[in-house]
Design an enzyme around this catalytic site. Structure first.
Site, short mmCIF file in Angstrom:
data_model
loop_
_atom_site.label_atom_id
_atom_site.label_comp_id
_atom_site.label_asym_id
_atom_site.label_seq_id
_atom_site.Cartn_x
_atom_site.Cartn_y
_atom_site.Cartn_z
N SER A 130 -11.27 -16.22 -48.13
CA SER A 130 -11.43 -14.82 -48.49
C SER A 130 -12.86 -14.37 -48.22
CB SER A 130 -11.10 -14.60 -49.97
OG SER A 130 -9.74 -14.91 -50.23
N CYS A 305 7.45 -11.59 -57.12
CA CYS A 305 6.47 -11.38 -56.05
C CYS A 305 5.08 -11.58 -56.61
CB CYS A 305 6.63 -9.96 -55.49
SG CYS A 305 5.35 -9.43 -54.32
N ASP A 306 4.16 -11.98 -55.75
CA ASP A 306 2.77 -12.16 -56.15
C ASP A 306 2.16 -10.86 -56.68
OD1 ASP A 306 0.18 -13.39 -56.29
OD2 ASP A 306 -0.32 -12.40 -54.41
N CYS A 356 7.52 0.22 -39.76
CA CYS A 356 6.88 0.29 -41.08
C CYS A 356 7.78 -0.17 -42.21
CB CYS A 356 6.43 1.73 -41.31
SG CYS A 356 5.82 2.08 -42.96
N CYS A 360 4.90 -1.87 -48.56
CA CYS A 360 5.17 -2.63 -49.79
C CYS A 360 5.59 -1.70 -50.93
CB CYS A 360 3.92 -3.42 -50.19
SG CYS A 360 4.19 -4.47 -51.65
#
Length: 446
Positions: A130, A305-306, A356, A360
């Site tokens: 990261s 989901c995360d 697309c 999310c």
């Protein structure tokens, strides 16, 4: 239980052995607040849970050749090196004869030294690092509990990985402080650090009007901190702007196009090419449905989901109900299918829907022009980006169809550049002249 129930389609699981605990306190990391879900916990995955998790994951993928064992946090390296050595030993003992195990870990890199790097190399780990850009940009939000920047510690970790020859990729978040620096960040990652695989993830921190002041203070503010959940129609001041993510991606795309196609791999561009070519994109964000990318907490709690580690999306605990049952549950199927079924009419009729797919669900809190809820906050970015790259993606698709490399598209791009006047507008639509924008790139001068 029939075979399809015993072995559901392959899914991806992010295991969080330290839960939300991290040695950094990045201002935009809403996941820090997930600590509130487990008051009094030590936030360390127990040995019994480690073995149960690995056994269930491997058995659930008995019909697959590859099994991905992915670690994330918080900061997973806070578990210590012995934990990960043990995890590899257990996984290799449990591995079925036809299976290949792939190990990945997402880390802030600050604890990586020669010992860690040697282990990652020997075990064959792919390490996600990261890093948000050069020092001043990175240290804007990626700070420790004292508010001090983490860049130099991350760079030491990167140097250890590079020296050991570890496979790594860069994960860069795009936010208010760096959305206008696409070319600078791309050059830093690809040229200075030598990254060959890059992910650019938009920071969108939702908040209600009532909680916005607290949310703006950062999730590392212990006083008055509340549990982050995906609700509210406001965003924090750190969040990328609705059009800023698209502007960033277009800048990077035009830089990448002039010499790095086939050499540097940007996840978003790979996903776009797959969708333009009619192939599965390999990323849930721009797939028609989702629900095959889940998160496992340190105690065995499995979430949809995360991005939805919150009570409403807790599926159960793998110590009480098998992972296969939870992944295949009606609740999880409904979660994944809602991505498609809940699209507003505006999206269903959009000519870019194939690329697309509404983005999310966590970011679908804006209103369409006719007042319908469920539009993605980043819709302006997605429309601008996918429209901009469409001609190139179509050409790449055509090259693939005749057995040629997509990188051949660069030949035509450079020919067009050679005929472009220095004072002509840059094709990235920045409004700047070619000579003051992408024409100044070292790639364009090749």
């Amino acid at each position: 239980m029939n075979r399809s129930e015993a072995h559901p389609p392959a899914f991806h699981l992010l295991a969080k052995p330290t839960g939300a605990i991290c040695n950094l306190d990045c201002s935009y990391c809403f996941f820090l607040s997930k600590e509130l879900l487990y008051p009094g916990s030590r936030f360390r995955m127990a040995n019994e849970m480690l073995e149960s998790y690995l056994r269930q994951l491997i058995e659930a993928h008995a019909a697959e050749r590859e099994v991905v064992i992915a670690w994330q946090g918080g900061e997973p390296t806070m578990m210590g090196l012995d934990f990960f050595r043990r995890s590899v030993e257990i996984a290799e003992k449990l591995r079925l004869p036809h299976q290949v195990l792939t190990y990945t870990i997402q880390t802030n890199g600050t604890l990586i030294d020669e010992r860690w790097a040697t282990f990652f190399k020997e075990a064959g780990f792919l390490v996600g690092l990261s890093i948000d850009g050069p020092e001043l940009i990175h240290d804007t939000y990626r700070v420790d509990s004292r508010g001090e920047g983490s860049f130099r510690r991350v760079l030491r970790g990167h140097e250890a990985l590079a020296s050991a020859g570890v496979d790594w990729n860069a994960l860069t978040t795009v936010h208010a402080a760096n959305e206008a620096h696409g070319v600078e960040i791309y050059r830093f990652l690809s040229d200075d650090l030598g990254a060959r695989h890059l992910q650019f993830i938009p920071i969108v921190e939702r908040s209600t009007s009532e909680m916005l002041e607290i949310s703006n203070a950062g999730w590392n503010s212990r006083d008055g901190r509340s549990l982050y959940t995906q609700r509210g129609e406001q965003v924090t001041e750190r969040s990328v702007s609705p059009s800023g993510y698209g502007r960033f991606l277009i800048e990077v795309f035009e830089e990448w196009l002039r010499g790095d196609v086939g050499e540097v791999f940007v996840q978003m561009f790979d996903v776009a090419l797959a969708n333009f070519a009619g192939e599965p994109p390999g990323l849930c964000v721009h797939s028609e449905t989702c629900g095959r990318a889940l998160a496992l907490e340190h105690n065995g709690d499995l979430y949809s989901c995360d991005h939805f580690v919150e009570p409403a999306h807790l599926l159960g605990n793998i110590a009480e109900t098998t992972m296969v049952e939870l992944v295949s549950s009606p609740k999880q199927r409904a979660f994944g299918e809602a991505k498609r079924d809940a699209l507003p009419a505006y999206c269903r009729s959009c000519e870019l829907r194939f690329a697309c797919h509404g983005g999310c669900p966590k970011d679908r809190f804006a209103l369409t022009d006719d007042g319908e809820r469920g539009l993605n906050y980043l819709c302006p970015s997605y429309k601008a980006f996918f429209s901009h790259i469409a001609p190139v993606m179509q050409e790449m698709r055509n090259l693939l169809s005749v057995g040629r490399a997509p990188a051949d598209v660069t030949i035509g791009v450079l020919a067009s550049d050679a005929a472009r006047g220095r004072n002509d507008s840059c094709p990235c639509n920045s409004g700047r002249s070619w000579k003051r924008c992408h024409g100044a790139s070292r790639r364009s001068a090749r």
